[in-house]
Design an enzyme around this catalytic site. Structure first.
Site, PDB file in Angstrom:
ATOM      1  N   HIS A  97       0.864  -1.179   0.000  1.00 37.63           N
ATOM      2  CA  HIS A  97       0.000   0.000   0.000  1.00 37.63           C
ATOM      3  C   HIS A  97       0.904   1.234   0.000  1.00 37.63           C
ATOM      4  O   HIS A  97       2.033   1.184   0.501  1.00 37.63           O
ATOM      5  CB  HIS A  97      -0.851   0.099   1.268  1.00 37.63           C
ATOM      6  CG  HIS A  97      -1.778  -1.035   1.548  1.00 37.63           C
ATOM      7  ND1 HIS A  97      -1.362  -2.208   2.128  1.00 37.63           N
ATOM      8  CD2 HIS A  97      -3.114  -1.153   1.368  1.00 37.63           C
ATOM      9  CE1 HIS A  97      -2.398  -3.006   2.295  1.00 37.63           C
ATOM     10  NE2 HIS A  97      -3.477  -2.403   1.845  1.00 37.63           N
ATOM     11  N   ASP A 100       2.206   2.003   3.455  1.00 38.92           N
ATOM     12  CA  ASP A 100       3.252   1.122   3.997  1.00 38.92           C
ATOM     13  C   ASP A 100       4.642   1.643   3.696  1.00 38.92           C
ATOM     14  O   ASP A 100       5.577   1.400   4.465  1.00 38.92           O
ATOM     15  CB  ASP A 100       3.169  -0.292   3.380  1.00 38.92           C
ATOM     16  CG  ASP A 100       1.794  -0.883   3.404  1.00 38.92           C
ATOM     17  OD1 ASP A 100       1.075  -0.654   4.392  1.00 38.92           O
ATOM     18  OD2 ASP A 100       1.428  -1.578   2.438  1.00 38.92           O
ATOM     19  N   GLU A 228     -10.896  -7.186  -3.352  1.00 40.70           N
ATOM     20  CA  GLU A 228     -10.671  -8.204  -2.318  1.00 40.70           C
ATOM     21  C   GLU A 228     -11.882  -8.285  -1.395  1.00 40.70           C
ATOM     22  O   GLU A 228     -12.142  -7.361  -0.629  1.00 40.70           O
ATOM     23  CB  GLU A 228      -9.414  -7.870  -1.519  1.00 40.70           C
ATOM     24  CG  GLU A 228      -9.065  -8.923  -0.489  1.00 40.70           C
ATOM     25  CD  GLU A 228      -7.708  -8.701   0.127  1.00 40.70           C
ATOM     26  OE1 GLU A 228      -7.554  -9.008   1.323  1.00 40.70           O
ATOM     27  OE2 GLU A 228      -6.793  -8.226  -0.583  1.00 40.70           O
ATOM     28  N   GLU A 264      -8.895 -13.989  -0.080  1.00 40.53           N
ATOM     29  CA  GLU A 264      -8.070 -14.262   1.101  1.00 40.53           C
ATOM     30  C   GLU A 264      -8.684 -15.363   1.949  1.00 40.53           C
ATOM     31  O   GLU A 264      -9.898 -15.365   2.202  1.00 40.53           O
ATOM     32  CB  GLU A 264      -7.906 -13.001   1.943  1.00 40.53           C
ATOM     33  CG  GLU A 264      -7.037 -13.227   3.169  1.00 40.53           C
ATOM     34  CD  GLU A 264      -6.908 -12.021   4.056  1.00 40.53           C
ATOM     35  OE1 GLU A 264      -7.159 -12.154   5.271  1.00 40.53           O
ATOM     36  OE2 GLU A 264      -6.548 -10.949   3.538  1.00 40.53           O
ATOM     37  N   HIS A 267     -10.454 -13.991   5.145  1.00 43.27           N
ATOM     38  CA  HIS A 267     -11.713 -13.323   4.836  1.00 43.27           C
ATOM     39  C   HIS A 267     -12.808 -14.326   4.493  1.00 43.27           C
ATOM     40  O   HIS A 267     -13.974 -14.117   4.824  1.00 43.27           O
ATOM     41  CB  HIS A 267     -11.523 -12.339   3.689  1.00 43.27           C
ATOM     42  CG  HIS A 267     -10.596 -11.212   4.007  1.00 43.27           C
ATOM     43  ND1 HIS A 267     -10.243 -10.265   3.069  1.00 43.27           N
ATOM     44  CD2 HIS A 267      -9.942 -10.867   5.143  1.00 43.27           C
ATOM     45  CE1 HIS A 267      -9.417  -9.384   3.632  1.00 43.27           C
ATOM     46  NE2 HIS A 267      -9.208  -9.744   4.875  1.00 43.27           N
ATOM     47  N   ASP A 292      -4.656 -14.153  -1.409  1.00 37.28           N
ATOM     48  CA  ASP A 292      -3.911 -13.805  -0.209  1.00 37.28           C
ATOM     49  C   ASP A 292      -3.912 -15.035   0.679  1.00 37.28           C
ATOM     50  O   ASP A 292      -4.982 -15.498   1.119  1.00 37.28           O
ATOM     51  CB  ASP A 292      -4.563 -12.629   0.523  1.00 37.28           C
ATOM     52  CG  ASP A 292      -4.082 -11.288   0.025  1.00 37.28           C
ATOM     53  OD1 ASP A 292      -3.319 -11.257  -0.956  1.00 37.28           O
ATOM     54  OD2 ASP A 292      -4.485 -10.267   0.610  1.00 37.28           O
ATOM     55  N   ASP A 305      -4.810 -13.257  10.716  1.00 37.55           N
ATOM     56  CA  ASP A 305      -3.746 -13.122   9.702  1.00 37.55           C
ATOM     57  C   ASP A 305      -2.479 -13.893  10.078  1.00 37.55           C
ATOM     58  O   ASP A 305      -1.377 -13.361  10.028  1.00 37.55           O
ATOM     59  CB  ASP A 305      -3.394 -11.642   9.461  1.00 37.55           C
ATOM     60  CG  ASP A 305      -4.436 -10.920   8.638  1.00 37.55           C
ATOM     61  OD1 ASP A 305      -5.138 -11.585   7.867  1.00 37.55           O
ATOM     62  OD2 ASP A 305      -4.552  -9.690   8.770  1.00 37.55           O
ATOM     63  N   ASP A 335      -0.401 -12.531   3.044  1.00 36.56           N
ATOM     64  CA  ASP A 335      -1.026 -11.473   3.838  1.00 36.56           C
ATOM     65  C   ASP A 335      -1.088 -11.978   5.280  1.00 36.56           C
ATOM     66  O   ASP A 335      -2.160 -12.247   5.827  1.00 36.56           O
ATOM     67  CB  ASP A 335      -2.409 -11.153   3.287  1.00 36.56           C
ATOM     68  CG  ASP A 335      -2.990  -9.890   3.884  1.00 36.56           C
ATOM     69  OD1 ASP A 335      -2.358  -9.320   4.788  1.00 36.56           O
ATOM     70  OD2 ASP A 335      -4.082  -9.481   3.461  1.00 36.56           O
TER      71      ASP A 335
END
Length: 431
Positions: A97, A100, A228, A264, A267, A292, A305, A335
């Site tokens: 990102h 980041d 996502e 992901e 998720h 992810d 995560d 991720d």
């Protein structure tokens, strides 16, 4: 260069090694006509590996990295450490990102200037090392301005700020030859319907995504645009709840041929699904773009995560990926983040090494099942009745024609076993 990982050697494939090594991930091993490296297309997540500080809702950060700070010098130190880690792992890709990689500035112009300065550094390091960008994205959820969303914010000025941020991130991704661009709507949703105009927010979200697609074509970006899915957290309800919801949204705004999904594992679990369910849904609908890879703690009930360690779960995920024809130009982005007690540099390397081995084991098992026709043969047998001409004709008939045929032939079908346990046992033989 950074000295953070200075005492850690590059990780090699060595099944007999006692120390830090790949036991299953041999990047050059050929499987179904491609190398493992090309099947898996591993990527490091910049945010979890280099921006996360080890904090949680009940405790302060524990990692204390030497690049933590709010200056451009800190950002440069972070980039040095990142590419040092990519080299140790032999990782072909990374993802980021904007938030980041550069500190927050006092204006949009300052944010963009800083992002492009870091992109200059990335460009040189990528040319030097061969590491590529799997995807870039914009953080439209951390800063307080995004507390009510980015594209769905009630304040049109936040919508405009978000558009400028996404444009800058897309153009940097394009400049760095990124293969995808991701949009994650972490706060594109609501906390309460009492103060939310859902219809207006969905219209704004649809128009924003359409603008992104239009800009992709304007600048000549050849990568995939990915959304996502996630059902909740940080918002109570997010509009991109799961793969099926996203597909309905894309169809509504005529974007189903322009946008795919980045699915992901964590998720999927939050949405009440399995990872393979979400991947199978994306494959069936033709919108699987990238994944992810991580896992949730099934006792915690939130998005933890963690790095993957469940080979059966991963094998079934890659089975769906292989059935879809593979991931490229997507990939497997980790991720995932360290637990806050894992504070040493070697912990970050070891976490990725273990995860890469788990994914390799899973993909090898999935490939073997496909090559042996282990699951597809019983699946074809179960649906074999639909291969007859009479059965196919039913699908083009009216309800009355089909009903009349059933009554004329006095149809009285007996139940047929789905053989679920037998097939589950078949899967276990490959793990």
């Amino acid at each position: 260069m950074s000295s953070f990982f200075s005492d850690i050697d590059p990780v090699r494939f060595d099944p007999e090694a006692k120390g830090l090594a790949f036991r299953h991930y041999d990047p050059d091993r050929m499987v179904m006509g491609k190398s493992l490296k090309d099947h898996l297309r591993f990527a490091v997540a910049y945010w979890h590996s280099f921006a996360a500080d080890g904090s949680d809702p009940f405790g302060a950060g524990t990692f204390g990295r030497p690049w933590f700070g709010d200056t451009m010098d800190d950002a440069r130190r972070k980039a040095d450490a990142a590419f040092e880690m990519f080299a140790i792992l032999g990782q072909p890709f990374f993802c980021f990102h904007d938030h980041d990689v550069r500190p927050e500035g006092g204006s949009l112009a300052e944010n963009h200037k800083r992002l492009n300065e870091i992109a200059d550094i990335f460009e040189g390091k990528m040319a030097e090392t061969g590491t590529k960008l799997l995807w870039g994205t914009a953080n439209l959820f951390t800063h307080p301005r995004f507390m009510s969303g980015g594209a769905t914010n009630p304040d049109p000025e936040v919508f405009a700020w978000s558009a400028s941020t996404v444009r800058a991130c897309m153009e940097v991704t394009h400049r760095l030859n990124g293969e995808n661009y991701v949009l994650w709507g972490g706060r594109e949703g609501y906390e309460s319907l009492l103060n939310t105009d859902m219809g207006q927010e969905l219209e704004h979200y649809g128009r924003f995504l359409s603008m992104v697609v239009e800009h992709k074509h304007k600048i000549g970006f050849k990568g995939q645009i990915l959304v996502e899915p996630k059902p909740q957290e940080p918002s109570k309800h997010q509009y991109d709840f799961d793969v099926a919801t996203v597909y309905g949204f894309l169809k509504r705004f005529g974007l189903e041929d322009e946008v795919k999904v980045n699915v992901e594992q964590g998720h999927a679990i939050l949405a009440g699904h399995s990872f393979e369910h979400e991947l199978a849904t994306a494959r069936t609908l033709g919108i699987l773009g990238s994944i992810d890879m991580n896992r949730n703690d099934y006792q915690s009930g939130w998005d933890t995560d963690q790095f993957p360690n469940n080979v059966p779960e991963v094998a079934l995920a890659y089975y769906e990926v292989l059935r879809a024809g593979g991931l490229a130009p997507g990939g497997t982005n980790f991720d995932a983040k360290l637990r806050r007690q894992s504070t040493d540099p070697v912990d970050l390397i070891a976490a990725h090494v273990g995860a890469m081995d788990v994914c390799a084991r899973g993909l090898l098992a999935a490939a073997e099942m496909i090559e042996d026709d282990a699951l597809e043969a019983p699946r074809r047998e179960r649906y074999a009745g639909w291969e007859s001409d009479e059965a196919k004709q039913m699908l083009g008939s009216s309800l009355s024609d089909v009903a009349d045929r059933a009554e004329k032939d006095d149809v009285n079908p007996a139940p047929r076993s789905g053989r679920q346990e037998i097939i589950e046992n078949i899967v276990n033989r490959y793990l």
